[in-house]
Design an enzyme around this catalytic site. Structure first.
Site, PDB file in Angstrom:
ATOM      1  N   ASP A 142      22.411  19.031  17.202  1.00 51.18           N
ATOM      2  CA  ASP A 142      23.478  18.091  16.863  1.00 51.18           C
ATOM      3  C   ASP A 142      23.866  17.362  18.153  1.00 51.18           C
ATOM      4  O   ASP A 142      24.505  17.927  19.032  1.00 51.18           O
ATOM      5  CB  ASP A 142      24.652  18.886  16.280  1.00 51.18           C
ATOM      6  CG  ASP A 142      25.894  18.030  16.077  1.00 51.18           C
ATOM      7  OD1 ASP A 142      25.893  16.858  16.502  1.00 51.18           O
ATOM      8  OD2 ASP A 142      26.862  18.555  15.496  1.00 51.18           O
ATOM      9  N   CYS A 149      37.509  19.880  13.123  1.00 49.37           N
ATOM     10  CA  CYS A 149      36.384  20.288  12.259  1.00 49.37           C
ATOM     11  C   CYS A 149      35.611  21.460  12.853  1.00 49.37           C
ATOM     12  O   CYS A 149      34.386  21.541  12.687  1.00 49.37           O
ATOM     13  CB  CYS A 149      35.441  19.126  11.960  1.00 49.37           C
ATOM     14  SG  CYS A 149      36.246  17.734  11.199  1.00 49.37           S
ATOM     15  N   HIS A 198      30.384  22.154  14.903  1.00 46.24           N
ATOM     16  CA  HIS A 198      31.189  21.284  14.042  1.00 46.24           C
ATOM     17  C   HIS A 198      30.831  21.632  12.604  1.00 46.24           C
ATOM     18  O   HIS A 198      29.693  22.022  12.324  1.00 46.24           O
ATOM     19  CB  HIS A 198      30.805  19.835  14.360  1.00 46.24           C
ATOM     20  CG  HIS A 198      31.635  18.801  13.711  1.00 46.24           C
ATOM     21  ND1 HIS A 198      31.474  18.438  12.388  1.00 46.24           N
ATOM     22  CD2 HIS A 198      32.631  18.016  14.191  1.00 46.24           C
ATOM     23  CE1 HIS A 198      32.339  17.478  12.101  1.00 46.24           C
ATOM     24  NE2 HIS A 198      33.055  17.197  13.177  1.00 46.24           N
ATOM     25  N   GLN A 232      27.849  14.607  20.252  1.00 42.50           N
ATOM     26  CA  GLN A 232      28.674  14.516  21.465  1.00 42.50           C
ATOM     27  C   GLN A 232      27.843  14.451  22.745  1.00 42.50           C
ATOM     28  O   GLN A 232      28.411  14.463  23.840  1.00 42.50           O
ATOM     29  CB  GLN A 232      29.626  15.722  21.549  1.00 42.50           C
ATOM     30  CG  GLN A 232      30.615  15.805  20.410  1.00 42.50           C
ATOM     31  CD  GLN A 232      31.637  14.671  20.402  1.00 42.50           C
ATOM     32  OE1 GLN A 232      31.835  13.974  21.400  1.00 42.50           O
ATOM     33  NE2 GLN A 232      32.292  14.469  19.274  1.00 42.50           N
ATOM     34  N   LYS A 275      30.097   6.791  17.791  1.00 44.24           N
ATOM     35  CA  LYS A 275      30.569   7.495  18.990  1.00 44.24           C
ATOM     36  C   LYS A 275      29.918   6.945  20.255  1.00 44.24           C
ATOM     37  O   LYS A 275      30.079   7.493  21.344  1.00 44.24           O
ATOM     38  CB  LYS A 275      30.273   8.994  18.861  1.00 44.24           C
ATOM     39  CG  LYS A 275      31.067   9.677  17.746  1.00 44.24           C
ATOM     40  CD  LYS A 275      30.822  11.161  17.757  1.00 44.24           C
ATOM     41  CE  LYS A 275      31.193  11.832  16.452  1.00 44.24           C
ATOM     42  NZ  LYS A 275      32.623  11.965  16.215  1.00 44.24           N
TER      43      LYS A 275
HETATM   44  N1  7TS Z   1      28.867  17.076  15.259  1.00 38.37           N
HETATM   45  C1  7TS Z   1      29.741  17.018  16.270  1.00 38.37           C
HETATM   46  C2  7TS Z   1      29.530  17.871  17.469  1.00 38.37           C
HETATM   47  C3  7TS Z   1      30.816  16.128  16.186  1.00 38.37           C
HETATM   48  O1  7TS Z   1      31.667  16.059  17.196  1.00 38.37           O
HETATM   49  C4  7TS Z   1      30.976  15.334  15.031  1.00 38.37           C
HETATM   50  C5  7TS Z   1      32.153  14.432  14.832  1.00 38.37           C
HETATM   51  C6  7TS Z   1      30.017  15.436  14.028  1.00 38.37           C
HETATM   52  C7  7TS Z   1      28.987  16.331  14.158  1.00 38.37           C
HETATM   53  C8  7TS Z   1      30.080  14.597  12.801  1.00 38.37           C
HETATM   54  O2  7TS Z   1      29.904  13.265  13.121  1.00 38.37           O
HETATM   55  P1  7TS Z   1      30.056  12.141  11.990  1.00 38.37           P
HETATM   56  O3  7TS Z   1      29.865  10.875  12.716  1.00 38.37           O
HETATM   57  O4  7TS Z   1      29.021  12.422  10.987  1.00 38.37           O
HETATM   58  O5  7TS Z   1      31.439  12.317  11.438  1.00 38.37           O
HETATM   59  N2  7TS Z   1      33.277  14.815  15.528  1.00 38.37           N
HETATM   60  C9  7TS Z   1      34.507  14.324  15.407  1.00 38.37           C
HETATM   61  C10 7TS Z   1      35.528  14.775  16.209  1.00 38.37           C
HETATM   62  O6  7TS Z   1      35.410  15.627  17.078  1.00 38.37           O
HETATM   63  N3  7TS Z   1      36.658  14.112  15.897  1.00 38.37           N
HETATM   64  O7  7TS Z   1      36.388  13.267  14.894  1.00 38.37           O
HETATM   65  C11 7TS Z   1      35.047  13.391  14.585  1.00 38.37           C
END
Ligand code: 7TS
Length: 419
Positions: free
Chosen positions: A208, A374, A131, A211, A234
């Site tokens: 990371d 992303c 990501h 997910q 999430k």
């Molecule tokens: N890493 C991964 C693997 C992610 O899926 C996401 C967010 C992030 C980092 C960043 O997370 P945040 O909470 O800091 O934004 N992924 C997604 C997505 O797949 N669709 O919307 C956000």
């Protein structure tokens, strides 16, 4: 292959669904089918009620007052830290830093650890499926320090290629930044092996977990990583709260990320000394209300049992993979085996732009995400500009997969006629 009742072996879906008020909503006249959980999950009333209760009865700043409300608020905040730390297998709550989200956790490590440890010629390894949150912070620190980023390739099934990884690893490697699970392909990385190899060359591993922590039982010590980032939103918790777990020795050595109130021991005219962990990384008034609600979300998941959460996800995503494979013109990305992936299923419908297909699904009350999620470097490798993504969580059923497949068939017919 008809869908079955609202029940899998692992979870009592009827009971779970009753906990999520938003699932009563209709969208475009149809009952909401929420399949965008990789972007953010819905919230159970236990979490919503905890927030309302906190603001109604307890609200006060933490670590600042001697009055009763402040003491109660501090106790709830620190109790939540303990629960969240325990949820990821931390040895001590001091290793768990509250942050806004995964992005902030990774930036904290890239800036604080990266600036103190990287120098020209050093290498940062990341994988092609990262990501942007686990790539851009490293690109910035690489530019600042003269270090260089190299990307580990993927195998044909979308898993990280460990042979390529072994080839790239060298004494120049200082950090390996890697997703535990991909937000596009769902693939789960073999972190124990990746960490062991990284440690052999003296590198640290930044995992990371955005997910994976919501879906897969997580134990940082078994994974062997040095840092783990995740987002509360999430995993049933409010937005604006997440976690960074770090190995104590590393966190102790790292300079603070942000400066301000709460993170100091003593302040003089021209300098300051730092508070011990975890306060060193808690500058300013923290997001204590949402942190407390994150503890409630963790309790909710623990009550279900993370092995059951995982088994349910494998069941529903496995069923989706099976059914989507039988839809003409649909290509699914990533491996077929639901046990080596999470509940994220990305696909394309030939000849139909993902945004158009997403609009047809929305008309049927089905929420999916369309776009590059992303992950532009990954989409370049997949050789598509965008994909459609259905991502499943604890309240999704096989019946909802059937509805998704029906709506995709509608989109196919609609666009084939107009071609
Ligand atoms: N890493 C991964 C693997 C992610 O899926 C996401 C967010 C992030 C980092 C960043 O997370 P945040 O909470 O800091 O934004 N992924 C997604 C997505 O797949 N669709 O919307 C956000």
């Amino acid at each position: 292959m008809p869908g079955t009742a609202l029940q899998t072996a692992a979870l009592d879906l009827e009971r779970i669904r009753a906990d999520f008020p938003i699932l009563q909503r209709h969208v475009n006249g149809r009952p909401l089918i929420y399949l965008d959980n990789a972007a953010t999950t819905q919230k159970p009333r236990q979490v919503i009620d905890a927030l309302v209760d906190f603001y109604t009865n307890t609200n006060a700043n933490v670590h600042r007052g001697v009055h009763t409300l402040s003491v109660e608020s501090t106790d709830l905040y620190e109790a939540s830290r303990e629960r969240v730390a325990d949820f990821v297998g931390a040895r001590s709550p001091e290793e768990l830093i509250f942050v806004r989200n995964t992005t902030e956790a990774i930036n904290l490590v890239a800036v604080s650890w990266g600036r103190a440890n990287l120098k020209p010629g050093d290498e940062i390894l990341a994988s092609t499926l990262e990501h942007h949150s686990n790539l851009v912070p490293w690109q910035r620190v690489a530019q600042d320090t003269g270090a260089r980023i190299r990307l580990i390739q993927l195998r044909a099934d979308g898993t990280v290629d460990l042979d390529d990884y072994r080839q790239l690893l060298s004494p120049r490697t200082r950090v390996v930044a890697i997703a535990h699970a991909s937000n596009v392909l769902g693939t789960i990385s073999n972190l124990p092996e990746i960490s062991e190899l990284a440690h052999q060359v003296g590198a640290v591993v930044m995992a990371d977990g955005a997910q994976s922590v919501p879906n897969v039982p997580t134990d940082v010590n078994a994974l062997g990583v040095d840092f783990l980032a995740f987002s509360g939103h999430k995993m049933l918790a409010p937005t604006g709260i997440g976690g960074l777990w770090g190995r104590r020795e590393l966190l102790e050595e790292m300079p603070p990320f942000l400066g301000g109130g709460g993170m100091i021991r003593e302040v003089f005219e021209d300098r300051a000394t730092w508070a011990p962990l975890p306060e060193k990384f808690d500058a300013g008034t923290p997001n204590f209300a949402d942190a407390i609600a994150l503890g409630v979300a963790v309790d909710y998941l623990e009550d279900l049992g993370m092995p059951n959460v995982r088994a349910h996800e494998v069941d529903v995503a496995g069923y989706a993979l099976e059914r989507l494979a039988a839809v003409p013109d649909v290509s699914v990305y990533g491996p077929r085996d639901p046990w080596i992936r999470t509940g994220v299923v990305s696909f394309n419908l030939e000849g139909v732009h993902p945004h158009d297909a997403g609009t047809v699904l929305d008309e049927a009350g089905i929420a999916v995400r369309a776009g590059h999620h992303c992950c532009q470097p990954l989409h370049r490798v997949l050789d598509v500009a965008a994909t459609l993504r259905a991502s499943f969580y604890i309240y999704n059923s096989r019946d909802e997969v059937d509805a998704l497949v029906d709506a995709l068939n509608t989109a196919r017919r609609l666009y084939q006629r107009s071609r």
